[in-house]
Design an enzyme around this catalytic site. Structure first.
Site, PDB file in Angstrom:
ATOM      1  N   LYS A 267      16.770  21.445 -11.072  1.00 41.51           N
ATOM      2  CA  LYS A 267      16.042  20.219 -11.329  1.00 41.51           C
ATOM      3  C   LYS A 267      16.961  19.097 -12.033  1.00 41.51           C
ATOM      4  O   LYS A 267      17.779  19.302 -12.985  1.00 41.51           O
ATOM      5  CB  LYS A 267      14.804  20.456 -12.237  1.00 41.51           C
ATOM      6  CG  LYS A 267      13.683  21.149 -11.543  1.00 41.51           C
ATOM      7  CD  LYS A 267      13.329  20.316 -10.028  1.00 41.51           C
ATOM      8  CE  LYS A 267      12.246  19.124 -10.625  1.00 41.51           C
ATOM      9  NZ  LYS A 267      11.124  19.560 -11.207  1.00 41.51           N
TER      10      LYS A 267
ATOM     11  N   HIS B 133       0.964  -1.308   0.123  1.00 40.87           N
ATOM     12  CA  HIS B 133      -0.110   0.143   0.135  1.00 40.87           C
ATOM     13  C   HIS B 133       0.819   1.399   0.116  1.00 40.87           C
ATOM     14  O   HIS B 133       0.496   2.250   0.491  1.00 40.87           O
ATOM     15  CB  HIS B 133      -1.195   0.095   1.329  1.00 40.87           C
ATOM     16  CG  HIS B 133      -1.584  -1.268   1.535  1.00 40.87           C
ATOM     17  ND1 HIS B 133      -2.902  -1.378   0.997  1.00 40.87           N
ATOM     18  CD2 HIS B 133      -1.461  -2.463   2.099  1.00 40.87           C
ATOM     19  CE1 HIS B 133      -3.325  -2.608   1.454  1.00 40.87           C
ATOM     20  NE2 HIS B 133      -2.669  -3.138   1.877  1.00 40.87           N
TER      21      HIS B 133
ATOM     22  N   SER C  93      15.499  21.053 -16.079  1.00 44.85           N
ATOM     23  CA  SER C  93      14.258  22.038 -16.277  1.00 44.85           C
ATOM     24  C   SER C  93      14.690  23.136 -16.975  1.00 44.85           C
ATOM     25  O   SER C  93      15.750  23.695 -16.776  1.00 44.85           O
ATOM     26  CB  SER C  93      13.613  22.331 -15.194  1.00 44.85           C
ATOM     27  OG  SER C  93      12.979  23.223 -15.214  1.00 44.85           O
TER      28      SER C  93
END
Ligand code: ARG
Length: 477
Positions: free
Chosen positions: A307, A180, A301
């Site tokens: 990034k 999960h 980016s």
């Protein structure tokens, strides 16, 4: 030149022509079309349809066409409706009237099905080895995450280790295992890498299993009803490398199960790759920080200078959606078609080619990106907290004779006591444990994650021994 002008008094409307033409797609089967035609010429020669001279002339002409295709010298004309027309048109330019005899007894319906199957039979091994390469990358990473990885046998693959790995001495790399997406139990990183290996192994098996349904010869089915002369279909099948001949001409010209199945195999594999990719995307995020991608396989980016994006893995995840669409598209085309050949079937090739190209573009990049990933064992270790050994705590009580149901509840109470006391479970004093159940001073040993891992020593479990056996099994195959 069309292959069918005789009964028409008007030429086909230009727009209708453009819609009908399939050359942009099916020219990819050029070599298969010529090879099929060469074998067909042999077969109808044996059946007495072609004289020795006609057969020799057609074969020679087709050899030239084959050469033109393989050297990129074949020139298509605007009038070439599809690859079959183009080949026959060129043959008629190269040789005498005998060219007109090649199509005796066959139809483009059995021809296209034959070409398509031949094409797939050569694509499957290519896909197979691309899968194998990714599987090897996963096994290499698994070995790199073990204390004493066995070096690769000489001459096989790139030598271990890739770019100075961690975890190749002392302890194996451990990480949190999730259910999960919640921290569940500690596992070996090697076990995680290998989990993806087995999924890909099933994909390769499915691909191999598919071959027996692709390797069935449609030639000799004619347009729908069969060929009107004594054709040795078994010999024809053999010469083209097919294992069997189709047993019902109506079915043979319309059967595209193999294409749908191929697209399913590709889609299923893409779902596996997507699952792996999704985890890599998660694990490279700052929140997890388990992996770092090499610069060669990350992108930046245009706006945010800091990034480092996992585009390769995101695209892999994204393309799985596209592949599922291709499968769904073909299934929808096939649904509701009346028996034998219908022109709708011309829609079968583009999705198969696209799925193949997509996988062949993803698989090598995934393999290379995984081989150059940097693992952060300290981040993985830090993400394992003692509650992940709560099951081991229950097992500890079971070993002392407490029934599991009760042990589960008592271990749960320890979790709650630690939560309420705002301490880690291993920081609770022994008295607190003993107020809950029959715990003794050795209870603190259950909080060693590697102990927990090594207890799971069943076949297929995460223990070091089990994982080493897993790798042996993989290598023995
Ligand atoms: N281009 C066609 C296809 O891909 C070839 C078969 C055409 N048959 C026909 N009767 N028009 O399916």
């Amino acid at each position: 030149m069309t292959l069918w002008g005789g009964r028409f008094s008007q030429k086909l409307d230009d727009l209708a022509w453009a819609l009908n033409a399939s050359l942009p797609v099916d020219q990819r089967m050029a070599l298969q079309d010529v090879e099929g035609s060469l074998a067909w010429a042999d077969a109808i020669h044996k059946a007495g349809i072609l004289s020795d001279e006609e057969h020799a002339s057609i074969s020679l002409g087709l050899d030239t066409v084959h050469k033109e295709f393989s050297t990129g010298q074949f020139i298509f004309l605007p009038s070439d409706e599809d690859i079959h027309t183009a080949v026959e048109r060129r043959l008629s330019e190269l040789i005498d009237a005998a060219a007109g005899k090649l199509h005796t007894g066959r139809s483009r319906n059995d021809q296209v099905a034959t070409d398509f199957r031949l094409w797939m039979l050569q694509a499957i091994p290519e896909l197979h080895s691309a899968f194998n390469n990714l599987q090897s990358a996963l096994v290499e990473q698994a070995e790199a995450a073990l204390p004493h990885p066995s070096p690769l046998p000489q001459g096989e693959g790139t030598p271990f280790p890739f770019g100075g790995r961690v975890g190749d001495e002392g302890e194996p790399i451990i990480m949190p295992g999730y259910t999960h997406l919640q921290r569940a139990q500690p596992i070996l990183l090697a076990h995680w890498w290998l989990s993806h290996y087995w999924a890909l192994k099933r994909d390769v098996e499915r691909l191999q299993d598919l071959i027996k349904r692709v390797s069935v010869l449609p030639f000799g089915s004619g347009a729908l009803a069969g060929a009107p002369f004594a054709l040795d279909r078994d010999a024809l099948a053999k010469s083209l490398g097919f294992d069997e001949v189709s047993q019902n001409s109506l079915d043979a010209v319309s059967d595209r199960d193999f294409a749908a199945e191929y697209l399913f195999v590709c889609s299923m594999a893409a779902v596996h790759l997507s699952k792996l990719a999704e985890q890599v995307v998660l694990y490279t995020s700052a929140e997890f920080g388990f992996f770092e991608l090499s610069d060669a396989f990350s992108t930046g980016s245009s706006l945010m200078p800091q990034k480092k994006n996992p585009d390769v893995f995101e695209l892999t995840r994204g393309k799985a959606g596209t592949l599922i669409g291709l499968l769904t598209g073909l299934m929808s085309t096939l649904k509701g078609l009346p028996s034998t050949y219908d022109k709708d079937l011309q829609e079968d090739k583009a999705p198969v080619f696209q799925a193949t190209d997509t996988l062949l573009s993803i698989l090598p990049v995934m393999a290379a990106a995984l081989r150059t990933i940097t693992v952060k064992p300290e981040r993985m270790r830090a993400a394992i907290d003692s509650t992940m050994m709560a099951t081991d705590l229950a097992d500890y009580l079971v070993a002392k004779g407490v029934p599991f149901r009760e042990a589960h509840s008592l271990a749960g109470k320890v979790v709650r006591a630690a939560e309420e006391g705002k301490v880690r479970m291993e920081e609770l004093p022994l008295e607190a444990y003993q107020a809950i159940g029959p715990f003794e001073a050795d209870v603190y040993q259950v909080f060693d994650p590697l102990e927990s891992i090594n207890k799971r020593n069943t076949v297929g479990g995460t223990s070091l021994q089990s994982v080493k056996n897993q790798i042996q099994k993989i290598k023995g195959e």
